[in-house]
Design a protein around this motif. Sequence first.
Motif, short mmCIF file in Angstrom:
data_model
loop_
_atom_site.label_atom_id
_atom_site.label_comp_id
_atom_site.label_asym_id
_atom_site.label_seq_id
_atom_site.Cartn_x
_atom_site.Cartn_y
_atom_site.Cartn_z
N PRO A 87 -48.78 -65.67 11.32
CA PRO A 87 -47.51 -66.03 11.96
C PRO A 87 -46.39 -65.98 10.94
O PRO A 87 -46.60 -66.32 9.77
CB PRO A 87 -47.74 -67.47 12.44
N THR A 117 -42.37 -67.08 9.94
CA THR A 117 -41.36 -68.06 10.32
C THR A 117 -40.22 -67.34 11.03
O THR A 117 -39.68 -66.37 10.51
CB THR A 117 -40.79 -68.75 9.07
N ILE A 118 -39.93 -67.82 12.19
CA ILE A 118 -38.89 -67.15 12.96
C ILE A 118 -37.70 -68.11 13.03
O ILE A 118 -37.87 -69.30 13.25
CB ILE A 118 -39.43 -66.76 14.35
N PRO A 155 -43.70 -66.83 16.60
CA PRO A 155 -44.08 -66.63 15.19
C PRO A 155 -45.22 -65.62 15.03
O PRO A 155 -45.17 -64.74 14.17
CB PRO A 155 -44.53 -68.03 14.74
N LYS A 156 -46.21 -65.72 15.90
CA LYS A 156 -47.33 -64.76 15.84
C LYS A 156 -46.85 -63.36 16.21
O LYS A 156 -47.22 -62.36 15.60
CB LYS A 156 -48.42 -65.24 16.80
#
Lengths: 288, 180
Positions: A62, A64-65, B31-32
């Motif tokens: 994943p 970090t968004i 996020p994934k």
Amino acid sequence: MIDRAPTAEDARDLLAAEYVLGLTEPADLPQVEAFIMRDSGFAAAVASWRARLAPLDSTASPATIDDRTWTGIEAALNEEAPLAAAAPAERQAQAQSRPQAPAPSAQTVPPIVPTPAIEPRAPTVSRPSIPQPSRQGFLAGLWNSLGFWRFAGLSGAFAAMLLAAGLGYVMREANRQPVLIAVLMSEGNQAAAVVNAFADGRADLLPLVDIQVPEGKAIEIWTLWDRAVGPRSIGLIQRAGRTTLKLEGLPRPKPGQIFEMTLESASGSPTGRPTGPVLNKGEATTAL
Amino acid sequence: MTDEFDIGKAIAGCVAGDRKALRMIYDHEAPKMLGVATRLLKRRALAEEAVQDAFVLLWRHAGSFDSSKGNGRTWLYAILRHRALNILRGESRLETSEEPIAENEPSEDDSPETIVSRLSDGQKLRHCLEGLEPQRRAAIVLSYAHGLSHSELAEKLGMPLGTVKSWLRRSLISLRECMG
């Protein structure tokens, strides 16, 4: 482990596998995606490969968004909601920072496109280049919503991908091959619905994009096989969904037969002929 | 901890016009998804764009998803991959022509062997990939996860293009026969 040269039977399945892997040559993509649209067996093969390989996606770390991406999504969706202006209540709700589900009519309405109707209509109403705002402010709103076209370039191929991406339709129909299909396109060349005609005489229509039908309106489905007879109504739906078409008493559909969807009043066209704007239209061809 | 998240239900929420449902999918999956897109596209900005587009497309097409028949996650990632591959392959981008592609050099983390080892133990896909020769396994994983084209695979594996194509096809047949 089995290691053998591909047989002819494998060829189709490999085409599906390579498509899912992203290995289809860009020049071949339109053909492969058209194949998905036309051949439910092939679409099912693509769906199977997706399911087989999907676990590989969960191995990605994943990332970090940041909220910028979400802001961008919201901006794009708001841009697509040109009718918000016609929904002051919603605006007010937003102004009061009370997050609310937006009015459903504002999001996913496909373009109402002025493609020529099956039957030329009286000059005053026939194929308006711009729907008359005074008559139907709703249409004007749609027409002006250029946000629709932001993703237009993705949409044809995207519809094919949806068909092969876990749409229940594909699996249900895999062993019930249509003998005739018609892909109904919007003016933006977006595949918007598929008509399948089966060997047993039944036929149905599956919308590929959601169509929000304004209150007091409905979508009427028509077919035209003989200009001397004119278009016949074969279905009326209040909202986009799979629907069985009423072909009883009509000749068996044949290649070249036209299908189209128009926007009519809730109880259907008052004249028995298409009167509203053409939403989508297409010609039947023999299924592969 | 995320087990209770029902993506099918959330997609249904999107059909009903509920932005909070979309946000919930975003919170759980973005996020994934960005990880998947970054692996394919290498550049962060392009990966973010792919994720953003995927959510807009999800919202627009949620109505065509049938939760009783399909897996919502597979559907969502199919949308993302479709978008990312389009960006990777077809779309001409003036601003990218001069720059080196590898903004993020692939780390050890992303090697084909690591990727396969991250598949859960009991998974059929893992078992079947492990049954392939390492190079063949690598070819499948590199194309799916990293978006390598036939010619990029040929270069990476030091083999002629035609050989890579036929060899990959055989590997896919083996994989399918193993997975059933």
